[in-house]
Motif scaffolding. Structure first.
Motif, mmCIF file in Angstrom:
data_model
loop_
_atom_site.group_PDB
_atom_site.id
_atom_site.type_symbol
_atom_site.label_atom_id
_atom_site.label_comp_id
_atom_site.label_asym_id
_atom_site.label_seq_id
_atom_site.Cartn_x
_atom_site.Cartn_y
_atom_site.Cartn_z
ATOM 1 N N PRO A 80 -18.148 -42.296 13.931
ATOM 2 C CA PRO A 80 -17.504 -41.097 14.298
ATOM 3 C C PRO A 80 -17.933 -39.530 13.332
ATOM 4 O O PRO A 80 -18.109 -39.731 12.172
ATOM 5 C CB PRO A 80 -15.656 -40.466 14.098
ATOM 6 C CG PRO A 80 -15.662 -42.811 14.336
ATOM 7 C CD PRO A 80 -17.287 -43.011 13.903
ATOM 8 N N GLY A 81 -18.392 -38.693 13.700
ATOM 9 C CA GLY A 81 -19.013 -37.321 12.967
ATOM 10 C C GLY A 81 -19.505 -36.847 12.271
ATOM 11 O O GLY A 81 -20.003 -36.489 11.239
ATOM 12 N N HIS A 82 -20.612 -38.058 12.725
ATOM 13 C CA HIS A 82 -21.736 -37.938 12.129
ATOM 14 C C HIS A 82 -23.521 -38.364 13.730
ATOM 15 O O HIS A 82 -23.171 -38.948 14.644
ATOM 16 C CB HIS A 82 -22.260 -39.269 10.895
ATOM 17 C CG HIS A 82 -21.507 -39.273 9.818
ATOM 18 N ND1 HIS A 82 -22.274 -38.840 9.122
ATOM 19 C CD2 HIS A 82 -20.290 -40.006 10.131
ATOM 20 C CE1 HIS A 82 -21.304 -38.650 8.347
ATOM 21 N NE2 HIS A 82 -20.442 -39.745 8.047
ATOM 22 N N GLU A 83 -24.607 -37.334 13.618
ATOM 23 C CA GLU A 83 -25.301 -37.810 14.095
ATOM 24 C C GLU A 83 -26.649 -37.569 13.451
ATOM 25 O O GLU A 83 -26.574 -38.018 12.513
ATOM 26 C CB GLU A 83 -25.769 -36.189 14.544
ATOM 27 C CG GLU A 83 -24.965 -35.386 15.506
ATOM 28 C CD GLU A 83 -25.358 -33.924 16.216
ATOM 29 O OE1 GLU A 83 -27.115 -33.949 16.406
ATOM 30 O OE2 GLU A 83 -24.539 -33.208 15.994
ATOM 31 N N TYR A 84 -26.905 -39.301 13.842
ATOM 32 C CA TYR A 84 -27.810 -39.247 13.198
ATOM 33 C C TYR A 84 -29.150 -39.760 14.271
ATOM 34 O O TYR A 84 -28.968 -40.117 15.399
ATOM 35 C CB TYR A 84 -28.098 -40.995 12.501
ATOM 36 C CG TYR A 84 -27.199 -41.871 13.262
ATOM 37 C CD1 TYR A 84 -27.669 -42.427 13.878
ATOM 38 C CD2 TYR A 84 -25.619 -41.703 13.394
ATOM 39 C CE1 TYR A 84 -26.277 -43.503 14.984
ATOM 40 C CE2 TYR A 84 -24.614 -42.687 14.463
ATOM 41 C CZ TYR A 84 -25.422 -43.462 15.751
ATOM 42 O OH TYR A 84 -25.028 -44.299 16.154
ATOM 43 N N GLU A 85 -30.877 -39.993 13.177
ATOM 44 C CA GLU A 85 -31.709 -40.321 13.981
ATOM 45 C C GLU A 85 -31.830 -41.966 13.800
ATOM 46 O O GLU A 85 -31.895 -42.727 12.725
ATOM 47 C CB GLU A 85 -33.146 -39.756 13.839
ATOM 48 C CG GLU A 85 -33.421 -40.053 12.374
ATOM 49 C CD GLU A 85 -34.237 -38.776 12.471
ATOM 50 O OE1 GLU A 85 -35.301 -38.971 11.212
ATOM 51 O OE2 GLU A 85 -34.362 -37.622 12.369
ATOM 52 N N ILE A 86 -32.963 -43.257 14.702
ATOM 53 C CA ILE A 86 -32.863 -43.917 14.902
ATOM 54 C C ILE A 86 -34.366 -44.203 13.881
ATOM 55 O O ILE A 86 -35.248 -43.607 13.847
ATOM 56 C CB ILE A 86 -33.006 -45.386 15.905
ATOM 57 C CG1 ILE A 86 -31.520 -44.818 16.440
ATOM 58 C CG2 ILE A 86 -33.242 -45.975 15.719
ATOM 59 C CD1 ILE A 86 -31.568 -45.194 18.029
ATOM 60 N N VAL A 112 -30.271 -46.289 10.831
ATOM 61 C CA VAL A 112 -30.378 -44.520 10.593
ATOM 62 C C VAL A 112 -30.027 -44.065 10.183
ATOM 63 O O VAL A 112 -29.654 -44.135 8.432
ATOM 64 C CB VAL A 112 -28.702 -44.560 12.155
ATOM 65 C CG1 VAL A 112 -29.368 -45.038 13.456
ATOM 66 C CG2 VAL A 112 -27.716 -45.419 10.567
ATOM 67 N N LYS A 113 -30.841 -42.557 9.886
ATOM 68 C CA LYS A 113 -30.786 -41.587 8.761
ATOM 69 C C LYS A 113 -29.737 -40.235 9.201
ATOM 70 O O LYS A 113 -29.888 -39.938 10.782
ATOM 71 C CB LYS A 113 -31.741 -41.417 9.066
ATOM 72 C CG LYS A 113 -31.897 -40.217 7.937
ATOM 73 C CD LYS A 113 -32.028 -40.960 6.313
ATOM 74 C CE LYS A 113 -32.468 -39.974 5.568
ATOM 75 N NZ LYS A 113 -32.173 -39.994 4.340
ATOM 76 N N PHE A 114 -29.291 -39.744 8.981
ATOM 77 C CA PHE A 114 -28.008 -38.872 9.002
ATOM 78 C C PHE A 114 -29.069 -37.696 8.759
ATOM 79 O O PHE A 114 -29.954 -36.810 7.971
ATOM 80 C CB PHE A 114 -26.649 -38.534 8.030
ATOM 81 C CG PHE A 114 -26.204 -39.771 7.793
ATOM 82 C CD1 PHE A 114 -25.578 -40.839 9.392
ATOM 83 C CD2 PHE A 114 -25.251 -40.227 6.609
ATOM 84 C CE1 PHE A 114 -24.742 -41.242 9.172
ATOM 85 C CE2 PHE A 114 -24.491 -40.751 6.915
ATOM 86 C CZ PHE A 114 -24.099 -41.890 8.070
#
Length: 107
Positions: free
Chosen positions: A14-20, A104-106
């Protein structure tokens, strides 16, 4: 540094977008000494929890998670999502544990 990596069994944080980044693993195989195996074998005759094996699995789980975190740090990850465990008995008193998930990286 590895202890700072968030590890979660959920798909979303929750509250985070990330890339795999990649899949990550932490593997270990653990065994107890012969004296503890004999004691565990005697305990199995009477029934109840076999604390030596519970301790073995707890230690193996902790090592696997630490190695998973180290693998994630090496890839530059901020977190690991969808972490799961797999385990197997190699022989009596010897267990292998795999912790795995998605690094994952934020954004």
């Amino acid at each position: 540094m590895a202890d700072k990596i968030l590890v979660t069994t959920t798909e979303h944080i929750p509250g985070h977008e990330y890339e795999i980044i990649s899949e990550v693993f932490g593997l270990t195989t653990q065994s107890k000494n012969i004296a503890r195996n004999i004691g565990a074998g005697l305990k199995s005759l009477a029934g109840g929890e076999i604390h030596a094996y519970t301790d073995l699995l707890t230690e193996a789980r902790d090592v696997a998670i630490e190695r998973l975190r180290e693998n994630a740090v090496a890839l530059g990850a901020d977190a690991v999502v969808m972490m799961r465990f797999d385990s197997d008995s190699i022989t009596d008193g010897m267990e292998t544990i795999a912790a795995y998930g998605t690094a994952v990286k934020f954004k």
